[in-house]
Design an enzyme around this catalytic site. Structure first.
Site, short mmCIF file in Angstrom:
data_model
loop_
_atom_site.label_atom_id
_atom_site.label_comp_id
_atom_site.label_asym_id
_atom_site.label_seq_id
_atom_site.Cartn_x
_atom_site.Cartn_y
_atom_site.Cartn_z
CG HIS A 184 -1.80 1.15 1.37
ND1 HIS A 184 -3.11 1.13 1.00
CD2 HIS A 184 -1.56 2.40 1.84
CE1 HIS A 184 -3.65 2.32 1.22
NE2 HIS A 184 -2.73 3.11 1.74
CD GLU A 185 1.47 3.54 3.73
OE1 GLU A 185 1.61 4.61 3.09
OE2 GLU A 185 0.45 3.29 4.42
CG HIS A 232 0.28 6.24 -0.57
ND1 HIS A 232 -0.73 6.97 -1.14
CD2 HIS A 232 -0.28 5.56 0.47
CE1 HIS A 232 -1.87 6.75 -0.47
NE2 HIS A 232 -1.63 5.89 0.50
CD GLU A 240 -5.69 5.20 0.41
OE1 GLU A 240 -4.70 5.95 0.59
OE2 GLU A 240 -5.86 4.16 1.06
ZN ZN Z 1 -3.03 5.18 1.88
#
Ligand code: ZN
Length: 505
Positions: A269-270, A273, A299
């Protein structure tokens, strides 16, 4: 107007100074979460307040307004040119921040730093009362900030706060998207729970040394395309990604010896980003055309790598054989199909960041409803734990045993981030819609995942999304990339086509 015209050159030179100071604040904030000794909190709060005061004064310097007006008077041949977009977005920021008194900005920054520390202690002790005075102060400040920004007569204070994360987003619009989505997600979840056979979360049943887990997730982040020469991966209680610049992106993850699936999901997830942050072109420090468009689009990038990639069958065809190299005999009995299925287990749960793809958005809907009522003044902070627990019972059928697993679980409100949560669900919707388009544009995408080749997808995302920075607003970008307005259909298609076979329904 040209980029070397005096008012534009003065404006961009000034915004670079603001951007450099803002980047320093980002690194200090990262340090507070990752490295800073606990006794440093009050001093750090003073430092951050000082930086916030300086950047606010510079951003609201009347000369900025004069330079913007001079640029606007000269006009632009192309409203989507780099210069035109920078002026458009800097005008929006300038008009917004000149509405806030410097004292209010400094008070919010000081309060956020102290309130975050109080929240961390309260969460540790599962004692809402320790945090309540800070939440009261924060909500009072947020309401004053919303009043200073203002909002249309048919809107509400929440809209003024959300504008800072998602330009043009209103509570009424969010409610209109959320209401039908909630029904479809609840129906799917019920069908899986009532009729289907749930897979076991096999990766989260193993006990694996945290040091090895860290080596493994660092390897995966690098393979996906995170540039370790232009960023760091560290540990923090609540994973996040921030960064001062494309060349210095800071992301964090977390580990437990029996939650490898969680560590991998959080890291992917990170990494999503971080890939966005590292691949947005540097067209000048402090300028909108060097910055990501909005939180929901940010996101969408994290969710796409976490879910559309990381929970796909093709990804596990590549990733599964790698496990043995990191964990040896501890993973000897594992089955590839079982790991893939386990990564897609759906289970109504108490904790948002551990939630599966199907129920995650229900957690967001609860927070949206509560923060809207808090900001409207219909709910007092003292009433928050009970209201939270009621909604978890109604929406997910769960009893909340304590505040640590209830209303103290998220850091956002402690920092004054009201109007932020819905961007997560909007991001999930954008992720599904973008990925459908990428799959249509790039035949063989899944076969590439199975080979560990993530570059074609990454390049597509950079060309279609990262490179535009703030050229388009979120909704316009979606139309530009996919030819269609945002819809819940791709997310529901993604969930149903994957989860129903896994659950045998
Ligand atoms: Zn996030």
């Amino acid at each position: 107007m040209k980029s070397n015209d005096p008012p534009y050159a003065s404006l961009t030179a000034h915004m670079k100074e603001v951007g450099l100071l803002g980047g320093a604040a980002v690194v200090l904030g990262w340090d507070q979460e990752v490295l800073m000794p606990p006794k440093g909190v009050a001093y750090r709060a003073e430092q951050l307040a000082q930086l916030a005061r300086m950047t606010h004064e510079m951003s609201t310097d009347p000369r900025v307004g004069d330079w913007l007006s001079a640029c606007e008077d000269q006009g632009f041949d192309d409203p989507l040119s780099e210069e035109a977009v920078n002026v458009r977005e800097l005008r929006r920021d300038y008009d917004r921040s000149t509405k806030l008194p410097a004292e209010l900005v400094a008070e919010q920054a000081r309060t956020a730093s102290m309130s975050k520390a109080a929240w961390a202690e309260a969460r540790q002790a599962s004692d809402f009362e320790r945090f309540r005075p800070w939440l009261e102060k924060t909500i009072d400040l947020q309401r004053r900030i919303a009043d200073a920004y203002g909002y249309p007569s048919d809107g509400e204070p929440w809209d003024a706060l959300a504008e800072g994360y998602e330009p043009g987003c209103t509570a009424a619009q969010v409610e209109a998207v959320f209401t039908p989505l909630r029904e479809r997600l609840a129906r799917l979840t019920a069908e899986l729970m009532d009729v289907g056979v749930a897979p076991e979360p096999v990766l989260d049943r193993l006990t694996l040394p945290v040091e090895q887990q860290e080596k493994f997730v660092r390897f995966v982040a690098g393979e996906l395309g995170f540039d370790f020469d232009a960023g760091r991966l560290d540990r923090s209680t609540h994973p996040f990604c921030g960064g001062a610049h494309q060349t210095d992106v800071r992301m964090t993850t977390r580990f437990h010896d029996d939650l490898l699936g969680d560590a991998l999901g959080s890291t992917m997830h990170e990494t999503g980003h971080a890939i966005y942050a590292q691949n947005t072109p540097d067209r000048g420090v402090g300028l909108p055309m060097s910055e990501p468009v909005s939180l929901s689009i940010h996101e969408s990038q994290s969710r796409l790598w976490e879910n559309q990639v990381g929970r796909s069958e093709a990804f596990w065809r590549w990733c599964f054989p790698k496990l043995a190299g990191f964990f040896g005999d501890a993973v000897a009995g594992l089955d590839q199909a079982a790991v893939y299925r386990g990564m897609n287990r759906v289970q109504p749960s108490l904790i948002r960041v551990e939630a599966d793809e199907a129920t995650y958005n229900l957690h967001i809907m609860i927070r949206f409803e509560l923060e809207r009522r808090l900001i409207r003044g219909e709910l007092t902070p003292a009433g928050l734990p009970a209201a939270w627990n009621d909604l978890y019972q109604q929406t997910l059928g769960l009893d909340v045993p304590d505040d640590a697993r209830g209303c103290l679980q998220d850091i956002h409100w402690s920092m004054g981030a009201f109007g932020y949560f819905p961007t997560y669900t909007l991001g999930n919707l954008y992720a599904a819609q973008f990925f459908e388009q990428a799959s249509a544009d790039l035949p063989g995408l899944e076969a590439q995942f199975a080979q560990g080749d993530f570059k074609p997808l990454r390049t597509w995302l950079t060309e279609k999304i990262h490179t535009h920075a703030m050229r388009y607003r979120s909704a316009e970008l979606c139309e530009h990339v996919t030819g269609k307005p945002l819809s819940a259909d791709p997310l529901m298609r993604h969930l149903e086509s994957k989860l129903k076979p896994i659950y045998g329904v």
